[in-house]
Design an enzyme around this catalytic site. Structure first.
Site, PDB file in Angstrom:
ATOM      1  N   ASP A  10       1.021  -1.225  -0.156  1.00 14.05           N
ATOM      2  CA  ASP A  10      -0.034  -0.010   0.097  1.00 14.05           C
ATOM      3  C   ASP A  10       0.940   1.142   0.049  1.00 14.05           C
ATOM      4  O   ASP A  10       0.903   2.101   0.912  1.00 14.05           O
ATOM      5  CB  ASP A  10      -0.931  -0.311   1.193  1.00 14.05           C
ATOM      6  CG  ASP A  10      -0.285  -0.079   2.756  1.00 14.05           C
ATOM      7  OD1 ASP A  10       0.991  -0.654   2.625  1.00 14.05           O
ATOM      8  OD2 ASP A  10      -0.728   0.148   3.710  1.00 14.05           O
ATOM      9  N   HIS A 241       9.441   0.018   9.244  1.00 11.47           N
ATOM     10  CA  HIS A 241       8.502  -1.095   9.192  1.00 11.47           C
ATOM     11  C   HIS A 241       8.858  -2.071   8.006  1.00 11.47           C
ATOM     12  O   HIS A 241       9.158  -3.282   8.083  1.00 11.47           O
ATOM     13  CB  HIS A 241       7.072  -0.675   9.252  1.00 11.47           C
ATOM     14  CG  HIS A 241       6.691   0.176  10.397  1.00 11.47           C
ATOM     15  ND1 HIS A 241       6.696  -0.414  11.598  1.00 11.47           N
ATOM     16  CD2 HIS A 241       6.150   1.369  10.491  1.00 11.47           C
ATOM     17  CE1 HIS A 241       6.370   0.669  12.500  1.00 11.47           C
ATOM     18  NE2 HIS A 241       6.056   1.560  11.763  1.00 11.47           N
TER      19      HIS A 241
HETATM   20  C1  BDR Z   1       2.399  -0.603   8.800  1.00 10.58           C
HETATM   21  O1  BDR Z   1       1.543   0.254   8.162  1.00 10.58           O
HETATM   22  C2  BDR Z   1       1.885   1.102   7.425  1.00 10.58           C
HETATM   23  O2  BDR Z   1       1.341   2.479   7.714  1.00 10.58           O
HETATM   24  C3  BDR Z   1       3.051   1.011   6.913  1.00 10.58           C
HETATM   25  O3  BDR Z   1       3.305   1.048   5.746  1.00 10.58           O
HETATM   26  C4  BDR Z   1       3.388  -0.789   7.460  1.00 10.58           C
HETATM   27  O4  BDR Z   1       3.339  -1.471   6.536  1.00 10.58           O
HETATM   28  C5  BDR Z   1       3.175  -0.279   9.918  1.00 10.58           C
HETATM   29  O5  BDR Z   1       2.361  -0.529  10.975  1.00 10.58           O
HETATM   30 CA    CA Z   2       2.849  -0.608   4.060  1.00 10.64          CA
END
Ligand code: BDR
Ligand code: CA
Length: 314
Positions: A10, A241
């Site tokens: 995403d 992340h």
């Molecule tokens: C996840 O949520 C999204 O905002 C980031 O891309 C990551 O995949 C972190 O909690």
């Molecule tokens: Ca993500």
């Protein structure tokens, strides 16, 4: 032989970093991007996926458009305060030249796994709707996949989208529960580790010195994302992340993991919480569930350096 991977994404600032990290890593062969709502609506996720591959000089890699909503409810909406209204730190790129392929994300995943049994690892770094849809349409994908390595969830750490839930899982907890219930090897790279992978201001500054289109793009999109972290966490810089899932694929030795059966909270305040059965006694709700490989420790400094090394050489 590099490992074939499909990243379900995403994009998203940290998704962008993860996609570029994968593209710069000879251990991995990115055979497709599938898109999902989360940081942005799916339509924008698809545009961003195409844009990123064009920036990276890889418009040959297919992009398959994914689900527009979670399995059982409408999408709750994007998070412009984290990733920007464009999902790219509000730099507002022009439209991509290319377009998504005609197959949906779920159908693309099924076709690729069927054609390459045992050869492809799924790497979801967004909500798990496309993966759950693929499982529903073709349950044999559990036999055909190599493994699933996902960014999402919080086993022992608090959530980030709510006190209970991590954003990817909370965006479609029903889908996540199906993915953790399926008979395949899932590795969960969640907040337990990603909040210990700290990219400090000096790491961020280093990307500006690499002098290639990928690192330049990361340098442009990071300020908005960094502002969000600095306003909400007691740290300078960002936590890493989605790239942490890519690092696991390249060097699982950077992580410490435990194997637990997993359930996902779907209701009320606990919606989106990943619940590992950590005790010795397995309650009925966890019975028969496969063991998920849950990352609980990480060498964060080495991980940040590994990603930077790869981008430096892009
Ligand atoms: C996840 O949520 C999204 O905002 C980031 O891309 C990551 O995949 C972190 O909690
Ligand atoms: Ca993500």
């Amino acid at each position: 032989m590099p490992r074939k991977i499909i990243i379900d994404t995403d994009p998203g600032v940290d998704d962008t970093m993860a996609i570029f990290f994968a593209l710069c890593s000879p251990e991995l062969e990115l055979i497709g991007l599938t898109t999902i709502f989360g940081n942005v609506p799916t339509e924008l996720a698809t545009k961003n996926a195409l844009r990123l591959l064009e920036i990276a000089g890889r418009p040959d890699i297919p992009v398959a458009h994914g689900a527009d909503d979670p399995l059982t409810r409408p999408f709750e909406g994007p998070v412009p305060f984290v990733h920007g209204a464009d999902g790219q730190g509000e730099i507002f790129l022009p439209d991509p030249a290319g377009a998504a392929i005609d197959l949906s994300a779920a159908h693309f995943i099924i076709e690729q796994l069927r054609a390459n049994p045992g050869k492809i690892t799924l790497v979801p770094v967004g909500p798990l709707t496309n993966i759950a849809l693929a499982l529903r349409l073709e349950p044999r994908i559990t036999d055909w996949v190599d493994e699933v390595v996902l960014m999402g969830g919080n086993a022992l750490a608090p959530g980030n989208a709510s006190p209970a839930g991590e954003a990817n899982i909370r965006n479609d907890p029903e889908a996540a529960d199906l993915v953790f219930a399926a008979d395949w090897q899932v590795t969960m790279v969640g907040l337990d580790v990603t909040l210990r992978v700290h990219m400090r201001p000096e790491h961020i500054a280093d990307y500006a010195t690499h002098g290639n289109p990928l690192s330049d793009h990361i340098t442009r999109i990071l300020p908005h994302y960094r502002n969000y972290f600095e306003a909400n966490y007691d740290a300078e810089g960002i936590f890493v992340h989605d790239s942490s899932a890519i690092a696991y694929l390249i060097d699982p030795g950077l992580f410490k993991a435990r194997r637990w059966p997993m359930r996902v909270g779907t209701q009320g305040l606990g919606r989106g919480k990943t619940w590992p059965a950590t005790g010795g006694h397995i309650l009925p709700a966890w019975e028969g569930r496969p063991l998920v490989n849950v990352c609980v420790g990480v060498e964060g400094e080495r991980l940040v350096e590994l990603a930077a090394e790869r981008l430096r050489g892009a």
